[in-house]
Design a protein around this motif. Structure first.
Motif, PDB file in Angstrom:
ATOM      1  N   GLY A 241       0.803  -1.219   0.000  1.00 39.07           N
ATOM      2  CA  GLY A 241       0.000   0.000   0.000  1.00 39.07           C
ATOM      3  C   GLY A 241       0.836   1.268   0.000  1.00 39.07           C
ATOM      4  N   GLN A 242       0.234   2.349   0.456  1.00 39.41           N
ATOM      5  CA  GLN A 242       0.882   3.650   0.491  1.00 39.41           C
ATOM      6  C   GLN A 242       1.416   3.927   1.898  1.00 39.41           C
ATOM      7  N   VAL A 243       2.711   4.145   1.995  1.00 36.13           N
ATOM      8  CA  VAL A 243       3.338   4.372   3.295  1.00 36.13           C
ATOM      9  C   VAL A 243       2.708   5.558   4.016  1.00 36.13           C
ATOM     10  N   SER A 244       2.442   6.644   3.275  1.00 34.78           N
ATOM     11  CA  SER A 244       1.911   7.858   3.896  1.00 34.78           C
ATOM     12  C   SER A 244       0.550   7.624   4.554  1.00 34.78           C
ATOM     13  N   VAL A 245      -0.201   6.622   4.079  1.00 35.06           N
ATOM     14  CA  VAL A 245      -1.497   6.295   4.676  1.00 35.06           C
ATOM     15  C   VAL A 245      -1.340   5.253   5.781  1.00 35.06           C
ATOM     16  N   VAL A 246      -0.527   4.240   5.514  1.00 32.50           N
ATOM     17  CA  VAL A 246      -0.332   3.153   6.485  1.00 32.50           C
ATOM     18  C   VAL A 246       0.191   3.681   7.816  1.00 32.50           C
ATOM     19  N   VAL A 247       1.184   4.565   7.753  1.00 33.50           N
ATOM     20  CA  VAL A 247       1.781   5.050   8.996  1.00 33.50           C
ATOM     21  C   VAL A 247       0.797   5.902   9.795  1.00 33.50           C
ATOM     22  N   GLN A 248      -0.191   6.501   9.130  1.00 33.91           N
ATOM     23  CA  GLN A 248      -1.194   7.271   9.857  1.00 33.91           C
ATOM     24  C   GLN A 248      -2.240   6.359  10.489  1.00 33.91           C
ATOM     25  N   ILE A 249      -2.639   5.314   9.783  1.00 36.90           N
ATOM     26  CA  ILE A 249      -3.566   4.342  10.360  1.00 36.90           C
ATOM     27  C   ILE A 249      -2.953   3.708  11.595  1.00 36.90           C
ATOM     28  N   ASP A 250      -1.640   3.519  11.548  1.00 36.83           N
ATOM     29  CA  ASP A 250      -0.935   2.930  12.686  1.00 36.83           C
ATOM     30  C   ASP A 250      -1.115   3.773  13.950  1.00 36.83           C
ATOM     31  N   LYS A 251      -1.393   5.065  13.787  1.00 35.00           N
ATOM     32  CA  LYS A 251      -1.584   5.944  14.940  1.00 35.00           C
ATOM     33  C   LYS A 251      -2.815   5.562  15.752  1.00 35.00           C
ATOM     34  N   LEU A 252      -3.745   4.822  15.155  1.00 37.12           N
ATOM     35  CA  LEU A 252      -4.942   4.424  15.890  1.00 37.12           C
ATOM     36  C   LEU A 252      -4.619   3.484  17.045  1.00 37.12           C
ATOM     37  N   SER A 253      -3.406   2.980  17.081  1.00 37.36           N
ATOM     38  CA  SER A 253      -2.996   2.158  18.223  1.00 37.36           C
ATOM     39  C   SER A 253      -3.057   2.968  19.511  1.00 37.36           C
ATOM     40  N   ILE A 254      -3.012   4.306  19.376  1.00 33.28           N
ATOM     41  CA  ILE A 254      -3.138   5.181  20.544  1.00 33.28           C
ATOM     42  C   ILE A 254      -4.471   4.938  21.248  1.00 33.28           C
ATOM     43  N   VAL A 255      -5.539   4.784  20.465  1.00 32.02           N
ATOM     44  CA  VAL A 255      -6.863   4.561  21.043  1.00 32.02           C
ATOM     45  C   VAL A 255      -6.870   3.290  21.882  1.00 32.02           C
ATOM     46  N   VAL A 256      -6.297   2.225  21.320  1.00 34.14           N
ATOM     47  CA  VAL A 256      -6.235   0.949  22.032  1.00 34.14           C
ATOM     48  C   VAL A 256      -5.408   1.090  23.299  1.00 34.14           C
ATOM     49  N   SER A 257      -4.256   1.763  23.188  1.00 31.30           N
ATOM     50  CA  SER A 257      -3.380   1.952  24.346  1.00 31.30           C
ATOM     51  C   SER A 257      -4.080   2.728  25.453  1.00 31.30           C
ATOM     52  N   VAL A 258      -4.800   3.790  25.065  1.00 34.89           N
ATOM     53  CA  VAL A 258      -5.497   4.622  26.047  1.00 34.89           C
ATOM     54  C   VAL A 258      -6.569   3.823  26.781  1.00 34.89           C
ATOM     55  N   LEU A 259      -7.341   3.036  26.035  1.00 38.50           N
ATOM     56  CA  LEU A 259      -8.408   2.244  26.648  1.00 38.50           C
ATOM     57  C   LEU A 259      -7.853   1.214  27.623  1.00 38.50           C
ATOM     58  N   PHE A 260      -6.815   0.501  27.203  1.00 39.73           N
ATOM     59  CA  PHE A 260      -6.234  -0.519  28.072  1.00 39.73           C
ATOM     60  C   PHE A 260      -5.476   0.099  29.246  1.00 39.73           C
ATOM     61  N   ALA A 261      -4.839   1.254  29.011  1.00 38.73           N
ATOM     62  CA  ALA A 261      -4.134   1.933  30.109  1.00 38.73           C
ATOM     63  C   ALA A 261      -5.122   2.398  31.168  1.00 38.73           C
ATOM     64  N   ARG A 262      -6.312   2.780  30.729  1.00 37.84           N
ATOM     65  CA  ARG A 262      -7.352   3.184  31.686  1.00 37.84           C
ATOM     66  C   ARG A 262      -7.761   2.002  32.551  1.00 37.84           C
ATOM     67  N   LEU A 263      -7.891   0.829  31.948  1.00 39.27           N
ATOM     68  CA  LEU A 263      -8.301  -0.367  32.676  1.00 39.27           C
ATOM     69  C   LEU A 263      -7.179  -0.931  33.550  1.00 39.27           C
ATOM     70  N   ALA A 264      -5.949  -0.941  33.001  1.00 34.35           N
ATOM     71  CA  ALA A 264      -4.841  -1.581  33.710  1.00 34.35           C
ATOM     72  C   ALA A 264      -4.164  -0.681  34.730  1.00 34.35           C
ATOM     73  N   PHE A 265      -4.007   0.620  34.392  1.00 34.02           N
ATOM     74  CA  PHE A 265      -3.232   1.519  35.258  1.00 34.02           C
ATOM     75  C   PHE A 265      -4.050   2.696  35.785  1.00 34.02           C
ATOM     76  N   ASN A 266      -5.349   2.735  35.437  1.00 27.15           N
ATOM     77  CA  ASN A 266      -6.228   3.825  35.855  1.00 27.15           C
ATOM     78  C   ASN A 266      -5.692   5.186  35.406  1.00 27.15           C
ATOM     79  N   GLU A 267      -5.085   5.230  34.207  1.00 30.15           N
ATOM     80  CA  GLU A 267      -4.583   6.477  33.650  1.00 30.15           C
ATOM     81  C   GLU A 267      -5.732   7.183  32.929  1.00 30.15           C
TER      82      GLU A 267
END
Length: 291
Positions: A241-267
């Protein structure tokens, strides 16, 4: 699987990786954690290369591809070392957004180097929105007391991780031309393995490996599996695919990290951080839809 779908699933695994890794470095040294996780990723990567039947093509890889794969592996190793050092010091909700700034740099470089100029206006606006959202999420956390004051050196390590991660994406795009993505991932992981264990040995930390907490080792191993899955899907997406798009989609991992950090570390997130997260999601969605 389309390269867009692969990029989204990669982002999910990348988000899970951050939280699992944080659980695995509460007592375990970050350099040792990086080396141990790399062992798990290595097994996973070569298993997938074997399943895909690409191992037999290793002899046909061009010297130029070898060079860039090795350079990409070195950049990955440096990024990991900085990233997990930052995670050991700072909050997941602060470290991850800074690390993901690498995608902005990688996208801009990809537009210049690889001529990925289709819907250029959307890409530039989307990247700007994502950058703004990231800065909103990097706000300084209000501490309830002196004991909660965090060492600001996490920011330096997180920025280092971002720079090396950006180099990883660009070097990998060059290095995997004509190389099956699973095999490319396996080769790069070998480089990271040598680099990470060499650093552990150079710092005299080998004896600490035997005394690592078993519970944390479990988290590190699970984190390594998640990383391996994320890598395989991410570099498949980059290769097709297109690197310029793929690397931006990869940023959605932030959402997953935030949700799990809230559950695991109460952040918890402030209103400003929530707005920043929303901007990141909107910018990423725009890039994915109008790719």
């Amino acid at each position: 699987m389309s390269w867009v779908a692969a990029a989204f699933v990669s982002a999910f695994f990348a988000g899970v990786t951050s939280v699992l890794a944080k659980c695995g470095i509460k007592q375990t040294d970050s350099d040792i954690a990086t080396a141990i996780r790399t062992c798990v990723v290595l097994v996973f990567a070569w298993a997938m290369a074997g399943i895909s039947g690409s191992i037999g093509t290793i002899g046909s890889i061009e010297p130029r591809s070898w060079l860039f794969l090795v350079l990409s592996g070195l950049a990955t190793g440096a990024s990991w070392i900085c990233y997990f050092k930052a995670l050991g010091i700072g909050d997941v909700n602060k470290v991850v957004p800074v690390d993901k700034m690498s995608t902005v740099l990688a996208a801009l470089i990809a537009i210049v180097l690889f001529g990925e100029t289709s819907n250029l206006a959307v890409k530039l606006v989307g990247t700007a929105v994502i950058t703004l959202g990231t800065f909103l999420m990097i706000e300084k956390k209000q501490s309830a007391g002196p004991e909660q004051q965090q060492d600001r050196t996490w920011l330096a390590y997180a920025l280092g991780a971002a720079v090396f991660a950006a180099l990883t994406s660009i070097l990998a795009k060059v290095g995997i031309e004509g190389v099956e993505s699973n095999l490319a991932t396996a080769i790069r992981t070998c480089v990271v393995l040598v680099m990470s264990w060499a650093i552990v040995a150079a710092k005299g930390k080998l004896e600490q490996v035997a005394h690592a907490d078993r519970r944390e080792l479990t988290f590190l191993a699970t984190s390594g599996i998640a990383t391996g899955a994320s890598w395989l899907l991410y570099y498949y997406a980059i290769a097709t695919g297109q690197v310029s798009v793929v690397v931006q989609i990869d940023k959605l991992s932030i959402v997953v990290s935030v949700l799990f950090a809230r559950l695991a570390f109460n952040e918890k997130l402030s209103r400003r951080s929530v707005i920043g997260l929303a901007l990141i999601v909107l910018g990423t969605a725009a890039l994915a839809i109008w790719k």
